[in-house]
Motif scaffolding. Structure first.
Motif, mmCIF file in Angstrom:
data_model
loop_
_atom_site.group_PDB
_atom_site.id
_atom_site.type_symbol
_atom_site.label_atom_id
_atom_site.label_comp_id
_atom_site.label_asym_id
_atom_site.label_seq_id
_atom_site.Cartn_x
_atom_site.Cartn_y
_atom_site.Cartn_z
ATOM 1 N N PRO A 143 0.807 -1.230 0.000
ATOM 2 C CA PRO A 143 0.000 0.000 0.000
ATOM 3 C C PRO A 143 0.841 1.282 0.000
ATOM 4 O O PRO A 143 0.370 2.339 -0.409
ATOM 5 C CB PRO A 143 -0.830 -0.100 1.283
ATOM 6 C CG PRO A 143 -0.730 -1.499 1.735
ATOM 7 C CD PRO A 143 0.504 -2.089 1.125
ATOM 8 N N ASN A 158 3.384 1.793 -1.878
ATOM 9 C CA ASN A 158 3.924 2.031 -3.215
ATOM 10 C C ASN A 158 3.264 3.278 -3.788
ATOM 11 O O ASN A 158 2.045 3.401 -3.793
ATOM 12 C CB ASN A 158 3.670 0.813 -4.113
ATOM 13 C CG ASN A 158 4.326 0.953 -5.456
ATOM 14 O OD1 ASN A 158 3.964 1.816 -6.239
ATOM 15 N ND2 ASN A 158 5.288 0.106 -5.723
ATOM 16 N N PRO A 216 0.766 5.155 -9.482
ATOM 17 C CA PRO A 216 -0.689 5.208 -9.661
ATOM 18 C C PRO A 216 -1.289 3.800 -9.686
ATOM 19 O O PRO A 216 -0.666 2.854 -10.188
ATOM 20 C CB PRO A 216 -0.860 5.899 -11.012
ATOM 21 C CG PRO A 216 0.432 6.608 -11.265
ATOM 22 C CD PRO A 216 1.494 5.815 -10.558
ATOM 23 N N ASP A 217 -2.494 3.671 -9.162
ATOM 24 C CA ASP A 217 -3.141 2.362 -9.039
ATOM 25 C C ASP A 217 -3.225 1.621 -10.369
ATOM 26 O O ASP A 217 -2.984 0.418 -10.422
ATOM 27 C CB ASP A 217 -4.540 2.510 -8.438
ATOM 28 C CG ASP A 217 -4.515 2.876 -6.967
ATOM 29 O OD1 ASP A 217 -3.450 2.706 -6.331
ATOM 30 O OD2 ASP A 217 -5.555 3.328 -6.455
ATOM 31 N N ARG A 244 0.177 0.281 -11.331
ATOM 32 C CA ARG A 244 0.518 -0.828 -10.429
ATOM 33 C C ARG A 244 -0.225 -2.091 -10.839
ATOM 34 O O ARG A 244 0.364 -3.170 -10.908
ATOM 35 C CB ARG A 244 0.184 -0.464 -8.980
ATOM 36 C CG ARG A 244 1.131 0.548 -8.387
ATOM 37 C CD ARG A 244 0.706 1.052 -7.053
ATOM 38 N NE ARG A 244 0.420 -0.009 -6.102
ATOM 39 C CZ ARG A 244 -0.166 0.180 -4.945
ATOM 40 N NH1 ARG A 244 -0.550 1.391 -4.583
ATOM 41 N NH2 ARG A 244 -0.385 -0.814 -4.126
ATOM 42 N N SER A 245 -1.487 -1.960 -11.110
ATOM 43 C CA SER A 245 -2.308 -3.104 -11.507
ATOM 44 C C SER A 245 -1.793 -3.721 -12.803
ATOM 45 O O SER A 245 -1.690 -4.953 -12.917
ATOM 46 C CB SER A 245 -3.763 -2.658 -11.665
ATOM 47 O OG SER A 245 -4.557 -3.726 -12.103
#
Length: 116
Positions: free
Chosen positions: A67, A69, A72-73, A76-77
């Motif tokens: 969390p 990191n 941007p989400d 990351r995904s």
């Protein structure tokens, strides 16, 4: 012993962190290319290359799932998905020696080049 988190290293010296990532990917790519050139009969070399790639992506995915990191989400995904694919493909390469390493080489080259 004090251990810095990966995010702390990037926060303090992002250029150094990216350079280390590039070096790790360069090492992975060198191992993969060498193993690919030697062919499926080079079992030990393929195992070393694939093991290195799996360890690299295990570390990266672990950091990406943290969390703390700061990426941007969405990015990351996407990177986690690439990492999971890479680890599955690496496993398939180990269980099917005649399978080419070219897909692993191509994907990891793209990721390494994106670190510039």
């Amino acid at each position: 012993m004090y251990r810095l988190s990966y995010s702390e290293i990037l926060e303090d010296a992002p250029d150094l962190g990216r350079e280390r990532e590039r070096e790790a990917f360069n090492r992975a790519l060198d191992l993969l290319r060498s193993a690919e050139a030697r062919g499926p009969q080079a079992v030990a070399e393929r195992s070393e290359a694939v093991g290195y790639v799996q360890n690299l992506w295990n570390l990266l995915v672990s950091d990406l799932l943290d969390p703390e990191n700061g990426l941007p989400d969405g990015l990351r995904s996407d990177l986690v998905s690439i990492g999971m694919w890479t680890m599955r493909e690496a496993g398939a390469v180990l269980t099917t020696p005649e399978r080419s390493l070219s897909a692993l080489i191509e994907v990891n080259t793209s990721i390494r080049d994106g670190l510039r």
